[in-house]
Every structure is written in C-alpha cells, then in structure tokens.
Scaffold this motif. Sequence first.
Motif, PDB file in Angstrom:
ATOM      1  N   GLY A 158     -26.029 -72.132  -7.923  1.00 34.93           N
ATOM      2  CA  GLY A 158     -26.344 -72.920  -8.970  1.00 34.93           C
ATOM      3  C   GLY A 158     -25.553 -74.045  -8.885  1.00 34.93           C
ATOM      4  O   GLY A 158     -25.286 -74.569 -10.136  1.00 34.93           O
ATOM      5  N   GLY A 159     -24.421 -74.233  -8.092  1.00 35.91           N
ATOM      6  CA  GLY A 159     -23.534 -75.373  -8.453  1.00 35.91           C
ATOM      7  C   GLY A 159     -22.315 -74.814  -9.244  1.00 35.91           C
ATOM      8  O   GLY A 159     -21.273 -75.644  -9.008  1.00 35.91           O
ATOM      9  N   ALA A 160     -22.273 -73.666  -9.605  1.00 37.79           N
ATOM     10  CA  ALA A 160     -21.077 -72.836 -10.176  1.00 37.79           C
ATOM     11  C   ALA A 160     -20.115 -72.274  -9.214  1.00 37.79           C
ATOM     12  O   ALA A 160     -20.535 -71.660  -8.367  1.00 37.79           O
ATOM     13  CB  ALA A 160     -21.272 -71.818 -11.288  1.00 37.79           C
ATOM     14  N   CYS A 161     -18.835 -72.693  -9.260  1.00 38.42           N
ATOM     15  CA  CYS A 161     -17.916 -72.017  -8.509  1.00 38.42           C
ATOM     16  C   CYS A 161     -16.321 -72.129  -9.211  1.00 38.42           C
ATOM     17  O   CYS A 161     -16.291 -72.986 -10.000  1.00 38.42           O
ATOM     18  CB  CYS A 161     -18.043 -72.359  -7.103  1.00 38.42           C
ATOM     19  N   VAL A 162     -15.582 -71.520  -8.473  1.00 38.62           N
ATOM     20  CA  VAL A 162     -13.953 -71.673  -8.636  1.00 38.62           C
ATOM     21  C   VAL A 162     -13.289 -71.915  -7.380  1.00 38.62           C
ATOM     22  O   VAL A 162     -13.528 -71.315  -6.413  1.00 38.62           O
ATOM     23  CB  VAL A 162     -13.307 -70.540  -9.192  1.00 38.62           C
ATOM     24  N   LEU A 163     -12.754 -73.094  -7.463  1.00 38.51           N
ATOM     25  CA  LEU A 163     -11.921 -73.747  -6.403  1.00 38.51           C
ATOM     26  C   LEU A 163     -10.364 -73.525  -6.429  1.00 38.51           C
ATOM     27  O   LEU A 163     -10.156 -73.736  -7.797  1.00 38.51           O
ATOM     28  CB  LEU A 163     -12.368 -75.218  -6.163  1.00 38.51           C
ATOM     29  N   LYS A 164      -9.926 -72.881  -5.579  1.00 44.93           N
ATOM     30  CA  LYS A 164      -8.248 -72.607  -5.895  1.00 44.93           C
ATOM     31  C   LYS A 164      -7.597 -72.603  -4.767  1.00 44.93           C
ATOM     32  O   LYS A 164      -7.899 -72.168  -3.706  1.00 44.93           O
ATOM     33  CB  LYS A 164      -8.239 -71.332  -6.891  1.00 44.93           C
ATOM     34  N   PRO A 165      -6.138 -72.780  -4.801  1.00 49.68           N
ATOM     35  CA  PRO A 165      -5.387 -72.730  -3.743  1.00 49.68           C
ATOM     36  C   PRO A 165      -5.103 -71.321  -3.594  1.00 49.68           C
ATOM     37  O   PRO A 165      -5.159 -70.600  -4.643  1.00 49.68           O
ATOM     38  CB  PRO A 165      -3.926 -73.399  -4.238  1.00 49.68           C
ATOM     39  N   ALA A 166      -4.777 -70.757  -2.164  1.00 53.69           N
ATOM     40  CA  ALA A 166      -4.689 -69.253  -2.098  1.00 53.69           C
ATOM     41  C   ALA A 166      -2.954 -68.880  -2.301  1.00 53.69           C
ATOM     42  O   ALA A 166      -3.081 -67.837  -2.325  1.00 53.69           O
ATOM     43  CB  ALA A 166      -4.697 -69.243  -0.563  1.00 53.69           C
ATOM     44  N   ALA A 167      -2.406 -69.812  -2.624  1.00 50.55           N
ATOM     45  CA  ALA A 167      -0.909 -69.426  -2.651  1.00 50.55           C
ATOM     46  C   ALA A 167       0.029 -70.278  -3.639  1.00 50.55           C
ATOM     47  O   ALA A 167       1.110 -70.393  -3.460  1.00 50.55           O
ATOM     48  CB  ALA A 167      -0.194 -69.623  -1.169  1.00 50.55           C
ATOM     49  N   ARG A 168      -0.715 -70.563  -4.969  1.00 45.93           N
ATOM     50  CA  ARG A 168       0.220 -71.029  -5.901  1.00 45.93           C
ATOM     51  C   ARG A 168      -0.243 -70.298  -7.112  1.00 45.93           C
ATOM     52  O   ARG A 168      -0.480 -69.104  -7.207  1.00 45.93           O
ATOM     53  CB  ARG A 168      -0.534 -72.421  -6.340  1.00 45.93           C
ATOM     54  N   GLN A 169       0.661 -70.744  -8.189  1.00 47.64           N
ATOM     55  CA  GLN A 169       0.524 -69.863  -9.589  1.00 47.64           C
ATOM     56  C   GLN A 169       0.164 -70.722 -10.614  1.00 47.64           C
ATOM     57  O   GLN A 169       0.221 -72.221 -10.213  1.00 47.64           O
ATOM     58  CB  GLN A 169       2.099 -69.370  -9.744  1.00 47.64           C
ATOM     59  N   ALA A 170       0.583 -70.449 -11.877  1.00 44.66           N
ATOM     60  CA  ALA A 170       0.398 -71.264 -13.270  1.00 44.66           C
ATOM     61  C   ALA A 170      -1.145 -72.253 -13.234  1.00 44.66           C
ATOM     62  O   ALA A 170      -1.077 -73.252 -14.001  1.00 44.66           O
ATOM     63  CB  ALA A 170       1.445 -72.268 -13.068  1.00 44.66           C
ATOM     64  N   ALA A 200       9.447 -75.103  -2.005  1.00 44.16           N
ATOM     65  CA  ALA A 200      10.038 -75.869  -0.793  1.00 44.16           C
ATOM     66  C   ALA A 200       8.704 -76.461  -0.049  1.00 44.16           C
ATOM     67  O   ALA A 200       7.758 -75.778  -0.172  1.00 44.16           O
ATOM     68  CB  ALA A 200      11.107 -75.285   0.001  1.00 44.16           C
ATOM     69  N   GLY A 201       8.945 -77.370   1.018  1.00 38.41           N
ATOM     70  CA  GLY A 201       7.914 -78.052   1.578  1.00 38.41           C
ATOM     71  C   GLY A 201       7.251 -77.075   2.685  1.00 38.41           C
ATOM     72  O   GLY A 201       7.069 -77.885   3.914  1.00 38.41           O
ATOM     73  N   TYR A 202       6.878 -75.850   2.613  1.00 40.73           N
ATOM     74  CA  TYR A 202       6.423 -75.417   3.489  1.00 40.73           C
ATOM     75  C   TYR A 202       4.817 -75.335   3.565  1.00 40.73           C
ATOM     76  O   TYR A 202       4.049 -75.836   2.637  1.00 40.73           O
ATOM     77  CB  TYR A 202       6.579 -73.716   3.513  1.00 40.73           C
ATOM     78  N   PRO A 203       4.204 -75.042   4.478  1.00 39.60           N
ATOM     79  CA  PRO A 203       2.524 -75.264   4.606  1.00 39.60           C
ATOM     80  C   PRO A 203       1.915 -74.594   3.453  1.00 39.60           C
ATOM     81  O   PRO A 203       2.497 -73.702   2.840  1.00 39.60           O
ATOM     82  CB  PRO A 203       2.184 -74.667   5.996  1.00 39.60           C
ATOM     83  N   ASP A 204       0.935 -75.199   2.699  1.00 42.12           N
ATOM     84  CA  ASP A 204       0.521 -74.989   1.456  1.00 42.12           C
ATOM     85  C   ASP A 204      -0.457 -73.528   1.418  1.00 42.12           C
ATOM     86  O   ASP A 204      -0.712 -73.161   0.349  1.00 42.12           O
ATOM     87  CB  ASP A 204      -0.353 -76.041   0.882  1.00 42.12           C
ATOM     88  N   GLY A 205      -0.890 -72.993   2.504  1.00 41.23           N
ATOM     89  CA  GLY A 205      -1.493 -71.771   2.508  1.00 41.23           C
ATOM     90  C   GLY A 205      -3.140 -71.615   2.240  1.00 41.23           C
ATOM     91  O   GLY A 205      -3.702 -70.573   2.374  1.00 41.23           O
ATOM     92  N   GLY A 206      -3.573 -73.068   2.149  1.00 41.44           N
ATOM     93  CA  GLY A 206      -4.966 -73.067   2.050  1.00 41.44           C
ATOM     94  C   GLY A 206      -5.884 -72.629   0.711  1.00 41.44           C
ATOM     95  O   GLY A 206      -5.023 -72.630  -0.050  1.00 41.44           O
ATOM     96  N   TYR A 207      -7.106 -72.620   0.840  1.00 41.30           N
ATOM     97  CA  TYR A 207      -7.989 -72.811  -0.567  1.00 41.30           C
ATOM     98  C   TYR A 207      -9.030 -71.825  -0.173  1.00 41.30           C
ATOM     99  O   TYR A 207      -9.434 -71.569   0.667  1.00 41.30           O
ATOM    100  CB  TYR A 207      -8.515 -74.174  -0.686  1.00 41.30           C
ATOM    101  N   LEU A 208      -9.483 -71.449  -1.508  1.00 42.39           N
ATOM    102  CA  LEU A 208     -10.491 -70.593  -1.651  1.00 42.39           C
ATOM    103  C   LEU A 208     -11.645 -71.126  -2.588  1.00 42.39           C
ATOM    104  O   LEU A 208     -11.507 -71.813  -3.592  1.00 42.39           O
ATOM    105  CB  LEU A 208     -10.347 -69.273  -2.368  1.00 42.39           C
ATOM    106  N   VAL A 209     -12.919 -70.595  -2.492  1.00 40.88           N
ATOM    107  CA  VAL A 209     -13.918 -70.974  -3.344  1.00 40.88           C
ATOM    108  C   VAL A 209     -14.566 -69.716  -3.622  1.00 40.88           C
ATOM    109  O   VAL A 209     -14.604 -68.735  -2.861  1.00 40.88           O
ATOM    110  CB  VAL A 209     -15.150 -71.910  -2.686  1.00 40.88           C
ATOM    111  N   GLU A 210     -14.580 -69.424  -4.904  1.00 40.54           N
ATOM    112  CA  GLU A 210     -15.129 -68.040  -5.435  1.00 40.54           C
ATOM    113  C   GLU A 210     -16.502 -68.215  -6.396  1.00 40.54           C
ATOM    114  O   GLU A 210     -16.415 -69.269  -7.020  1.00 40.54           O
ATOM    115  CB  GLU A 210     -13.813 -67.480  -6.296  1.00 40.54           C
ATOM    116  N   GLN A 211     -17.197 -67.203  -6.486  1.00 38.89           N
ATOM    117  CA  GLN A 211     -18.003 -67.119  -7.522  1.00 38.89           C
ATOM    118  C   GLN A 211     -17.233 -66.862  -8.840  1.00 38.89           C
ATOM    119  O   GLN A 211     -16.345 -66.370  -8.886  1.00 38.89           O
ATOM    120  CB  GLN A 211     -18.939 -65.880  -7.119  1.00 38.89           C
ATOM    121  N   ARG A 212     -18.161 -67.695  -9.986  1.00 38.39           N
ATOM    122  CA  ARG A 212     -17.523 -67.573 -11.094  1.00 38.39           C
ATOM    123  C   ARG A 212     -17.888 -66.068 -11.894  1.00 38.39           C
ATOM    124  O   ARG A 212     -18.823 -66.031 -12.035  1.00 38.39           O
ATOM    125  CB  ARG A 212     -18.041 -68.858 -12.091  1.00 38.39           C
ATOM    126  N   LEU A 213     -16.866 -65.507 -12.357  1.00 34.18           N
ATOM    127  CA  LEU A 213     -16.895 -64.370 -12.803  1.00 34.18           C
ATOM    128  C   LEU A 213     -16.947 -64.757 -14.417  1.00 34.18           C
ATOM    129  O   LEU A 213     -16.600 -65.664 -15.062  1.00 34.18           O
ATOM    130  CB  LEU A 213     -15.773 -63.487 -12.839  1.00 34.18           C
TER     131      LEU A 213
END
Length: 430
Positions: A158-170, A200-213
Amino acid sequence: MTLPDPSVAAEITHVLVGYSPVMLGKLDAALLAGSVLVVEEPEVIAARGIEDLVGRHRCVGALVAAPSQDEEHPQRVVAAVPRPPRVRAVVPVVEYGVVAAAALAEAWGLPGAGPKAARVLRDKALLRETVAGTDLAQPAWARARRPQDVEDFRARYGGACVLKPAARQASLGVQLLDAGDDTAAAWAHTTTADEATLRAGYPDGGYLVEQRLRGPEVSVEAVVHDGVVGFTNITAKLVQDSRHPVEVGHTVPAALPEGTSEALRGAVQVLVDATGFRSGVLHSEWILDGGRPHLVECAGRLPGGGITVLIDLAYTTDILADLLGVLDADDPRPAPPRRASAGAAVRFLTAPAGLVTDVHGAAEARTAPGVHELHLAVAPGHTVEPVTSSWQRAGFVIATGAHAAEAARRAEYAASRVTLRTVAEGGAER
Ligand SMILES: Nc1ncnc2c1ncn2[C@@H]1O[C@H](COP(=O)(O)OP(=O)(O)OP(=O)(O)O)[C@@H](O)[C@H]1O
Ligand SMILES: [Mg+2]
C-alpha cells in the motif's frame, strides 16, 4: 605503518579499533598509562584532528593510521598493524571498525566476534539472510539497487515501506515512507546521507527496502562470552514522529511483561547461534509488532545514545569493563546476568531548524530531581539543521529514579526546562 618504538609497543595491552573520546576518557581511569593502542583510518584521524591523541589521553600509548574500515579486505589492517607483544584484547569501538577488530583478534589468537559474524553484523541484508533460516521474526525485505526496486516493493504494501542503507548507523538515510511519498526524492536522500568525519571513503554497502513494522521499540544489550549470552539489559526506545526515525529517548530497564523479556533474551541467543558470534557486546534492536519481537538490526559493539551510561546507573555496573572482561585473553571474565536496582533514562533535546539565538533553563535542568547529566550540543550562534539523523540532535538529559518510570518522568521534566530558541533563515524566532 609500524608501531612507533619497541618500548612503547611493549606497554600495549589493549588495541582499540576506532576513536571514541568517551571510551578513552573512561579507560584513562581504568587502564595503565600508555597501555592502549588506537587504530584509526588516516582520513578519520585528519577529519577529527586527533594526530596528537597520545598527548590527550593518559591511557593511549600510540595511535596507528591503518585501513581499519576496509571491510572487503580485512587482511590489509592485519598486515598494517604489528601485534603488540603483550596485547590481551582487541576492542571494536566504532561501528565501522567491527570487521577490522574481529580480523585482528582472529589473526592474533585473541577472543572476538569472529570474522564471519562481524561481517554479517555490518551488513543489514546479510544479517536478514543469515537469520532467515531461524524462527526469528523479521519484516519482509529486499535489496534495493535503484528507485524502481523501492517502487515495486512498496506497491505490495500500500505504498508503505522503510528505505535504509545496509551499512550505516545513527538512522542516517533511514526513511519511513507512506503512500504518496516520492520515491525519487527518498532515494536521493538515502543514497547521499553520510558521516564524513567518521567514515573513510570505501564502497557504501548498498540499500534495503523493508516492510514497515508497527509497535513498541526496544533494544537488547547483551554481553556474550564464547557464544553464550550472559548479562542482558532491555532498553525501551522512543523515536521522533517523522519520516526520519531518529531516537529521542531511552529508558532502562524497559517495562515489559516477563514473557516478552524472556522472548527477547531467547531471540538474542538465536541471533548469536545463527551468526556464530563468539565474544563481545551485541546491541540488537527489535520492534514488538503484534507483541512479538521482530528483528530490526544488530550491532557488534557497545550501544550509543547514552545507553551504556543508563545501564551502568541502573545496574550499578560497568558494561565497558564487562566488554573488556569477555575479550581478555589472559583473564577471561564472563559477565553474569544481573537485575537492575534503579531506573535510568535519557531524553534528547531538539530544536526547530535555524540559527540558535537563545538557550535557557540549563541551570534549572541540571539541578532538577534525579538529573545525572545535561549535555548541550548547541549554543547561541550555532545553526541547527532539521533532525534527520542522531548527529543533529541538540543535546540530552540523563536522569535516574527508583524505577524506570520515575527516571523517564524526571528526564522528561528536566528536558522540558531547557528552551532552545532558533530563528529560521530570514524568518521569525521559533
Ligand atoms: N522495518 C522497519 N519498520 C519500522 N521501523 C523501522 C524498520 N527498520 C528501521 N526502522 C526504524 O528506523 C530506525 C533506524 O533504523 P536502523 O536501526 O535500521 O538504522 P541505524 O542507522 O542502524 O540506526 P541506529 O544506529 O540509530 O540504531 C529504527 O530504530 C526504527 O525506529
Ligand atoms: Mg538502529
């Protein structure tokens, strides 16, 4: 990079991967002078201006610049840091040093997370894949390589989701989307959010899309020794009500039905078994959707956000000492379960975006009942940005009480005493 000189190297007993002024401040009192070696990325050393770290902290014997965030090639940090002859523990200090700490510990025959577990904990997609075969509940999810992947996933919910980096914090780049929110704009924000002084400037690790809990949020802090969960604490978490789910408060211990606490502790042991994690601290995050713990993510290091302070206050303990204990090759000390004897809570201060014109009430907040600490990160003349990650919060108050609810009330009261006035660019005072 080699160690500066053999007499300095001979004093080193603890190798810390990543720079944390707070942790070093505590270790200045707990460890011998010159007994700590800090390993950090050259870029981070420059960005944070810590070239003179040895002179700043009694415990620090040496600072070594090394590729401590090159997670694809952990052998580089192993090759760059010679084993100090008397080293007894390698400590993962920062999120981006978890893999390097595990690699150094493994190479030197010391206790640690284990290289495979460390890698899994640093990649939210890999973690979801790793626990998929267990009975842990988690949201539906997919890797997102382009905006269309997010569109396709959202369409099923229904259009709801969470978009997030796979390897970040905060909560950096994490966004809660609802029907009608623009995918392209969300993608642009998530894929550009960064923390230049910490990473440091290493590759960013990609992204995830998740169902909203949906449901109450908690974290579990667990001290693990050789794959066995010992001391645990459960923290109740408050998140700001916005598209950017930044943490605005923590309360220890979380008031939960005993069955739920039991389920969370059991879930952490499942997580340990599934990842093959050996020794260290796990900070795992959960959402009680339908009353059942669903895994959000798990970090292989001490928690941030003041949670270590809350744990120490509520349990009259020292969780950093517990971590050093399970990592100590010479004198391994498992941390047994313990009951909290008080409550402790932190509430973060936020202010409308703009130029800070006035800060009021700090003295009153500091002397309010139960207040342990007030920290202001802003002062008149500073610019406050919209809060889209933990780094943009304006400060915090920590309070204690006879129990968690009293501590939370006290922290909220003290936080309410502080007024941060800002004026929007070209606009009125807020
Ligand atoms: N699937 C989900 N459903 C609902 N909320 C979520 C979901 N995933 C993440 N969140 C919310 O977003 C917040 C940040 O997400 P996450 O913990 O994955 O990122 P992070 O950057 O590692 O955060 P931090 O370092 O602050 O813990 C969570 O604390 C939670 O409030
Ligand atoms: Mg998180």
